[in-house]
Design a protein around this motif. Structure first.
Motif, PDB file in Angstrom:
ATOM      1  N   HIS A   1       8.522  12.508 -16.289  1.00  0.00           N
ATOM      2  CA  HIS A   1       8.118  11.817 -17.522  1.00  0.00           C
ATOM      3  C   HIS A   1       6.605  11.703 -17.672  1.00  0.00           C
ATOM      4  CE1 HIS A   1      12.337  10.667 -17.992  1.00  0.00           C
ATOM      5  NE2 HIS A   1      12.318  10.341 -16.709  1.00  0.00           N
ATOM      6  N   GLY A   2       5.850  12.201 -16.707  1.00  0.00           N
ATOM      7  CA  GLY A   2       4.393  12.151 -16.797  1.00  0.00           C
ATOM      8  C   GLY A   2       3.818  10.750 -16.682  1.00  0.00           C
ATOM      9  N   ILE A   3       4.578   9.837 -16.065  1.00  0.00           N
ATOM     10  CA  ILE A   3       4.088   8.457 -15.935  1.00  0.00           C
ATOM     11  C   ILE A   3       3.283   8.339 -14.630  1.00  0.00           C
ATOM     12  CG2 ILE A   3       4.827   6.053 -15.582  1.00  0.00           C
ATOM     13  CD1 ILE A   3       7.373   6.863 -17.196  1.00  0.00           C
ATOM     14  N   PRO A   4       2.047   7.823 -14.695  1.00  0.00           N
ATOM     15  CA  PRO A   4       1.271   7.657 -13.452  1.00  0.00           C
ATOM     16  C   PRO A   4       1.931   6.635 -12.525  1.00  0.00           C
ATOM     17  CG  PRO A   4       0.092   6.703 -15.322  1.00  0.00           C
ATOM     18  CD  PRO A   4       1.303   7.380 -15.877  1.00  0.00           C
ATOM     19  N   VAL A   5       1.945   6.979 -11.247  1.00  0.00           N
ATOM     20  CA  VAL A   5       2.614   6.131 -10.257  1.00  0.00           C
ATOM     21  C   VAL A   5       1.685   5.919  -9.064  1.00  0.00           C
ATOM     22  CG1 VAL A   5       4.522   6.003  -8.604  1.00  0.00           C
ATOM     23  CG2 VAL A   5       4.922   6.945 -10.881  1.00  0.00           C
ATOM     24  N   ALA A   6       1.498   4.673  -8.661  1.00  0.00           N
ATOM     25  CA  ALA A   6       0.715   4.385  -7.454  1.00  0.00           C
ATOM     26  C   ALA A   6       1.657   3.868  -6.372  1.00  0.00           C
ATOM     27  CB  ALA A   6      -0.348   3.332  -7.748  1.00  0.00           C
ATOM     28  N   ALA A   7       1.422   4.319  -5.140  1.00  0.00           N
ATOM     29  CA  ALA A   7       2.175   3.788  -3.997  1.00  0.00           C
ATOM     30  C   ALA A   7       1.174   3.117  -3.067  1.00  0.00           C
ATOM     31  CB  ALA A   7       2.904   4.919  -3.280  1.00  0.00           C
ATOM     32  N   LEU A   8       1.299   1.826  -2.900  1.00  0.00           N
ATOM     33  CA  LEU A   8       0.374   1.092  -2.026  1.00  0.00           C
ATOM     34  C   LEU A   8       0.993   1.004  -0.639  1.00  0.00           C
ATOM     35  CD1 LEU A   8      -0.849  -1.756  -4.403  1.00  0.00           C
ATOM     36  CD2 LEU A   8      -1.742   0.553  -4.089  1.00  0.00           C
ATOM     37  N   ARG A   9       0.402   1.727   0.295  1.00  0.00           N
ATOM     38  CA  ARG A   9       0.906   1.744   1.668  1.00  0.00           C
ATOM     39  C   ARG A   9       0.226   0.624   2.440  1.00  0.00           C
ATOM     40  NH1 ARG A   9       0.556   8.358   2.110  1.00  0.00           N
ATOM     41  NH2 ARG A   9       2.406   8.733   0.852  1.00  0.00           N
ATOM     42  N   TYR A  10       0.904  -0.504   2.492  1.00  0.00           N
ATOM     43  CA  TYR A  10       0.335  -1.690   3.130  1.00  0.00           C
ATOM     44  C   TYR A  10       0.420  -1.592   4.656  1.00  0.00           C
ATOM     45  CZ  TYR A  10       0.635  -4.250  -1.340  1.00  0.00           C
ATOM     46  OH  TYR A  10       0.480  -4.680  -2.629  1.00  0.00           O
ATOM     47  N   ALA A  11      -0.609  -2.095   5.317  1.00  0.00           N
ATOM     48  CA  ALA A  11      -0.481  -2.401   6.742  1.00  0.00           C
ATOM     49  C   ALA A  11       0.524  -3.553   6.839  1.00  0.00           C
ATOM     50  CB  ALA A  11      -1.833  -2.811   7.299  1.00  0.00           C
ATOM     51  N   PRO A  12       1.120  -3.804   8.006  1.00  0.00           N
ATOM     52  CA  PRO A  12       2.084  -4.908   8.104  1.00  0.00           C
ATOM     53  C   PRO A  12       1.484  -6.212   7.550  1.00  0.00           C
ATOM     54  CG  PRO A  12       2.098  -3.629  10.111  1.00  0.00           C
ATOM     55  CD  PRO A  12       0.992  -3.061   9.277  1.00  0.00           C
ATOM     56  N   VAL A  13       2.211  -6.808   6.612  1.00  0.00           N
ATOM     57  CA  VAL A  13       1.721  -8.036   5.978  1.00  0.00           C
ATOM     58  C   VAL A  13       2.227  -9.223   6.793  1.00  0.00           C
ATOM     59  CG1 VAL A  13       1.699  -9.404   3.869  1.00  0.00           C
ATOM     60  CG2 VAL A  13       1.742  -6.904   3.730  1.00  0.00           C
ATOM     61  N   VAL A  14       1.281  -9.968   7.322  1.00  0.00           N
ATOM     62  CA  VAL A  14       1.627 -11.098   8.187  1.00  0.00           C
ATOM     63  C   VAL A  14       0.877 -12.325   7.685  1.00  0.00           C
ATOM     64  CG1 VAL A  14       1.278 -12.023  10.501  1.00  0.00           C
ATOM     65  CG2 VAL A  14       2.127  -9.714  10.231  1.00  0.00           C
ATOM     66  N   GLY A  15       1.563 -13.422   7.624  1.00  0.00           N
ATOM     67  CA  GLY A  15       0.919 -14.658   7.186  1.00  0.00           C
ATOM     68  C   GLY A  15       1.810 -15.834   7.518  1.00  0.00           C
ATOM     69  N   SER A  16       1.235 -17.004   7.405  1.00  0.00           N
ATOM     70  CA  SER A  16       1.980 -18.187   7.823  1.00  0.00           C
ATOM     71  C   SER A  16       3.246 -18.396   6.993  1.00  0.00           C
ATOM     72  CB  SER A  16       1.079 -19.409   7.735  1.00  0.00           C
ATOM     73  OG  SER A  16       0.467 -19.459   6.474  1.00  0.00           O
ATOM     74  N   HIS A  17       3.242 -17.943   5.734  1.00  0.00           N
ATOM     75  CA  HIS A  17       4.411 -18.180   4.884  1.00  0.00           C
ATOM     76  C   HIS A  17       5.208 -16.914   4.598  1.00  0.00           C
ATOM     77  CE1 HIS A  17       3.177 -22.275   4.237  1.00  0.00           C
ATOM     78  NE2 HIS A  17       1.957 -21.838   3.982  1.00  0.00           N
ATOM     79  N   VAL A  18       4.852 -15.827   5.265  1.00  0.00           N
ATOM     80  CA  VAL A  18       5.556 -14.559   5.018  1.00  0.00           C
ATOM     81  C   VAL A  18       6.660 -14.391   6.062  1.00  0.00           C
ATOM     82  CG1 VAL A  18       5.302 -12.060   4.881  1.00  0.00           C
ATOM     83  CG2 VAL A  18       3.449 -13.535   4.122  1.00  0.00           C
ATOM     84  N   PRO A  19       7.902 -14.229   5.622  1.00  0.00           N
ATOM     85  CA  PRO A  19       8.964 -13.991   6.604  1.00  0.00           C
ATOM     86  C   PRO A  19       8.859 -12.570   7.159  1.00  0.00           C
ATOM     87  CG  PRO A  19       9.866 -13.997   4.378  1.00  0.00           C
ATOM     88  CD  PRO A  19       8.406 -14.255   4.246  1.00  0.00           C
ATOM     89  N   SER A  20       8.134 -12.446   8.260  1.00  0.00           N
ATOM     90  CA  SER A  20       7.895 -11.118   8.815  1.00  0.00           C
ATOM     91  C   SER A  20       8.394 -11.073  10.255  1.00  0.00           C
ATOM     92  CB  SER A  20       6.399 -10.812   8.763  1.00  0.00           C
ATOM     93  OG  SER A  20       5.957 -10.184   9.933  1.00  0.00           O
ATOM     94  N   PRO A  21       9.134 -10.022  10.631  1.00  0.00           N
ATOM     95  CA  PRO A  21       9.614  -9.962  12.018  1.00  0.00           C
ATOM     96  C   PRO A  21       8.472  -9.865  13.024  1.00  0.00           C
ATOM     97  CG  PRO A  21      10.129  -7.934  10.813  1.00  0.00           C
ATOM     98  CD  PRO A  21       9.598  -8.899   9.820  1.00  0.00           C
ATOM     99  N   LEU A  22       7.370  -9.220  12.629  1.00  0.00           N
ATOM    100  CA  LEU A  22       6.234  -9.120  13.556  1.00  0.00           C
ATOM    101  C   LEU A  22       5.578 -10.482  13.760  1.00  0.00           C
ATOM    102  CD1 LEU A  22       4.269  -7.418  15.236  1.00  0.00           C
ATOM    103  CD2 LEU A  22       2.928  -7.050  13.158  1.00  0.00           C
ATOM    104  N   GLY A  23       5.370 -11.209  12.660  1.00  0.00           N
ATOM    105  CA  GLY A  23       4.768 -12.535  12.758  1.00  0.00           C
ATOM    106  C   GLY A  23       5.614 -13.472  13.610  1.00  0.00           C
ATOM    107  N   ARG A  24       6.929 -13.402  13.393  1.00  0.00           N
ATOM    108  CA  ARG A  24       7.852 -14.242  14.159  1.00  0.00           C
ATOM    109  C   ARG A  24       7.787 -13.896  15.647  1.00  0.00           C
ATOM    110  NH1 ARG A  24      12.627 -12.809  11.302  1.00  0.00           N
ATOM    111  NH2 ARG A  24      11.956 -13.632   9.326  1.00  0.00           N
ATOM    112  N   LEU A  25       7.752 -12.610  15.943  1.00  0.00           N
ATOM    113  CA  LEU A  25       7.713 -12.158  17.336  1.00  0.00           C
ATOM    114  C   LEU A  25       6.434 -12.632  18.033  1.00  0.00           C
ATOM    115  CD1 LEU A  25       9.061 -10.115  19.439  1.00  0.00           C
ATOM    116  CD2 LEU A  25       7.359  -8.506  18.633  1.00  0.00           C
ATOM    117  N   LEU A  26       5.309 -12.501  17.330  1.00  0.00           N
ATOM    118  CA  LEU A  26       4.029 -12.870  17.951  1.00  0.00           C
ATOM    119  C   LEU A  26       3.914 -14.367  18.187  1.00  0.00           C
ATOM    120  CD1 LEU A  26       1.541 -10.523  16.028  1.00  0.00           C
ATOM    121  CD2 LEU A  26       2.330 -10.305  18.391  1.00  0.00           C
ATOM    122  N   ARG A  27       4.711 -15.152  17.487  1.00  0.00           N
ATOM    123  CA  ARG A  27       4.639 -16.607  17.668  1.00  0.00           C
ATOM    124  C   ARG A  27       5.638 -17.130  18.698  1.00  0.00           C
ATOM    125  NH1 ARG A  27       2.394 -20.126  14.201  1.00  0.00           N
ATOM    126  NH2 ARG A  27       4.287 -21.378  14.100  1.00  0.00           N
TER     127      ARG A  27
END
Lengths: 248, 321
Positions: free
Chosen positions: B159-185
């Motif tokens: 369809h010729g629609i511009p598309v961006a893909a944001l390749r995030y590094a693992p997102v970790v924060g105090s309020h983010v339910p992340s398996p890495l964050g949980r493991l490190l704590r």
């Protein structure tokens, strides 16, 4: 701004600012309070090992004014087999400018890979070399090793395209002792930077080939001067007004 | 401008909605997810629709006819649901929301959440992959993210629609339910016995800001969004005052089962991060999206560890007694 300059703990990933006392260093290591860069470089660990390396690898430095005090550059040097030349260039750069040096040629072996990266090695990947230069660092790229350290080896052609984006400083490293022995300090001589033609597109393969030849010739010329008594000895340098900067 | 935020119930999706509310050009903001937003929103509207209810999701998106889709309907395994459920919801939400948005007839731009997991373990060709490195995911989550990118790229091709893909590094924060964050704590954290590879992190606010900037600047193509610097597993564990538990390569299966007993589910992409590292070259995103003030990996880690531990509160009756 380089992405690495955003790091804290009082350690500059590009420049040596201060060194901790042994007690403070031990506390810092145990507490995990030291920076790491994405390539795995650990400047604090590197600082801890520098006194050992400088005691083992003694160097005379010449032409230190040619090493950029700021910004990215590639240092292309001759080498034999082993790690003596990269270690000598690292010590020489540190003494001449106070900057840290990355060295292309991280070991691909699992455990050694991590260890060498911690000390500043990067892989022989053009993308990694381009990434380190983009971050504003000095990178040493050794020519192919030569038997008996007799001359400048073949330039690493796959890496040359990545090197067209920053100045290239030729470096000659020669053992101070007779018959290639390191009884006396290593002589590390930096030549005038070879600046890529501004008209060339970054990454142009033909420009990279021209740069490779120019850099190899520059290193060979420096080595030749080092071996000619009239131009290469300290006396010869004194006549030309470009003696070694300092000697340890 | 009519904007659809899928996955608005997540921490980053909610933050994206908040950032969009501050922009005058974002006239209408509508979000969908199977859980409600995590913060109060003033202008944005929310519809609670589970991606597994495909017909309802397709009907709603088609009727809304968004001009821009910010696709956060990408669920990380072991964050809020099992790996199988996360993969199913991600696939259903991506296919249903994007195809319905095209059928709405007004779609101009799509930006999707992806991750550095698409690159797989670091290779000899590039220790720090940039956007030109061919993705080669080795974990189910990495494969799931790549499928999201491929589905979105199909819109560009057809369809010729511009598309961006944001390749995030693992997102970790105090309020983010992340398996890495949980493991490190956890009090005791498994770390590789014979390696200590670097990994990068991203702050949730920076992840949300990158998405909004991508919409503003209409970037087309993938971008790595990575916090400056890196950390290693051993260092992160010591920084948090935790005890490292060295694990030899053949024992990772047993170690992850043990960690799950302690209360932190560990997905394969987290084990991959601990064993092989996870970094990416983020300079292009900083330049193109103007992300000069990204928080460093070390800052993200410190913030994670400064977050207070869960302390059991003495029930009022016991206190009185």
């Amino acid at each position: 701004m380089s992405p690495l300059q955003a790091l804290d703990y009082g350690l500059d990933p590009d420049r040596v600012t201060h060194t901790d006392s042994p007690l403070a260093a031990a506390r810092r290591r145990l507490g995990g309070r030291y920076p790491i860069d994405p390539f795995g470089f650990d400047p604090h660990l590197s600082d801890l090992l520098v006194p050992v390396v400088t005691a083992v690898v003694r160097v005379d430095v010449g032409g230190g004014e040619h090493v950029p005090a700021h910004g990215p550059a590639t240092l292309v040097s001759n080498r034999g087999f082993g790690v003596a030349e990269p270690a000598a260039v690292t010590v020489a750069v540190r003494r001449a400018t106070g900057r840290r040096l990355r060295v292309v040629g991280a070991s691909p072996l699992p455990f050694l890979s991590g260890l060498t990266r911690r000390l500043g090695a990067v892989s022989t990947s053009p993308r990694d070399l381009a990434g380190v230069l983009r971050a504003g660092h000095l990178v040493a790229v050794p020519l192919a090793p030569t038997w008996l350290r007799t001359g400048a080896g073949t330039p690493p052609l796959p890496l040359m395209q990545a090197m067209t984006r920053a100045p290239v400083v030729p470096v000659a490293v020669t053992p101070g002792g007779p018959l290639g022995t390191a009884i006396r300090p290593w002589r590390v001589r930096f030549g005038e930077p070879v600046v890529p033609d501004p008209g060339d597109e970054p990454g142009d393969p033909l420009a990279a080939a021209r740069l490779a030849e120019a850099v190899r010739d520059a290193v060979a010329d420096l080595l030749g001067r080092d071996r000619r008594p009239s131009a290469g000895t300290i006396a010869g340098e004194a006549r030309s007004g470009r003696g070694p900067d300092r000697r340890e | 401008m009519r904007i659809l935020v899928t996955g608005m119930g997540g921490e980053i999706g909610t933050r994206v909605a908040q950032y969009l509310e501050e922009r005058a050009w974002a006239d209408e903001i509508v979000g969908v997810d199977f859980v409600p937003p995590r913060r109060r929103l003033r202008r944005a509207e929310f519809r609670r629709i589970d991606p597994r209810d495909r017909d309802r999701l397709v009907g709603f998106v088609e009727d809304y006819a968004p001009q821009v889709v910010a696709h956060f309907g990408v669920y990380e395994p072991a964050s809020r649901m099992s790996p199988a459920s996360a993969a199913e919801r991600t696939e259903l939400c991506t296919v249903a929301a994007l195809s319905a948005a095209v059928r709405g007839g007004r779609l101009e731009y799509v930006v999707v959440r992806s991750g550095l997991e698409v690159y797989g373990p670091r290779s000899y060709h590039a220790t720090v992959p940039d956007e030109y490195v061919m993705p080669a995911p080795a974990s189910p989550y990495g494969a799931s993210l790549l499928e999201v990118e491929v589905a979105a790229a199909r819109l560009r091709r057809r369809h010729g629609i511009p598309v961006a893909a944001l390749r995030y590094a693992p997102v970790v924060g105090s309020h983010v339910p992340s398996p890495l964050g949980r493991l490190l704590r956890l009090p005791v954290v498994p770390v590789p016995a014979c390696a200590d590879p670097p990994f990068a992190l991203l702050h949730p606010d920076d992840a949300a800001l990158a998405m909004v900037r991508a919409i503003e600047r209409r970037h087309d193509g993938p971008l790595n969004v990575v916090g400056p610097g890196a950390a290693t597993p051993w260092q992160a564990v010591r920084l948090g005052g935790r005890v490292p538990l060295p694990v030899a390569p053949p024992l990772w299966g047993a170690a992850t089962r043990g960690v799950e007993v302690l209360g932190a589910a560990v997905a394969p992409h987290v084990v991959e991060l601990l064993r092989h590292g996870r970094v990416g070259a983020g300079a292009r995103a900083v330049e193109i999206l103007g992300l000069d003030g990204l928080r460093s990996t070390q800052q993200v880690l410190r913030e994670l560890f400064e977050w207070a531990d869960v302390v059991p509160i003495v029930p009022a009756r016991e206190a009185v007694a």
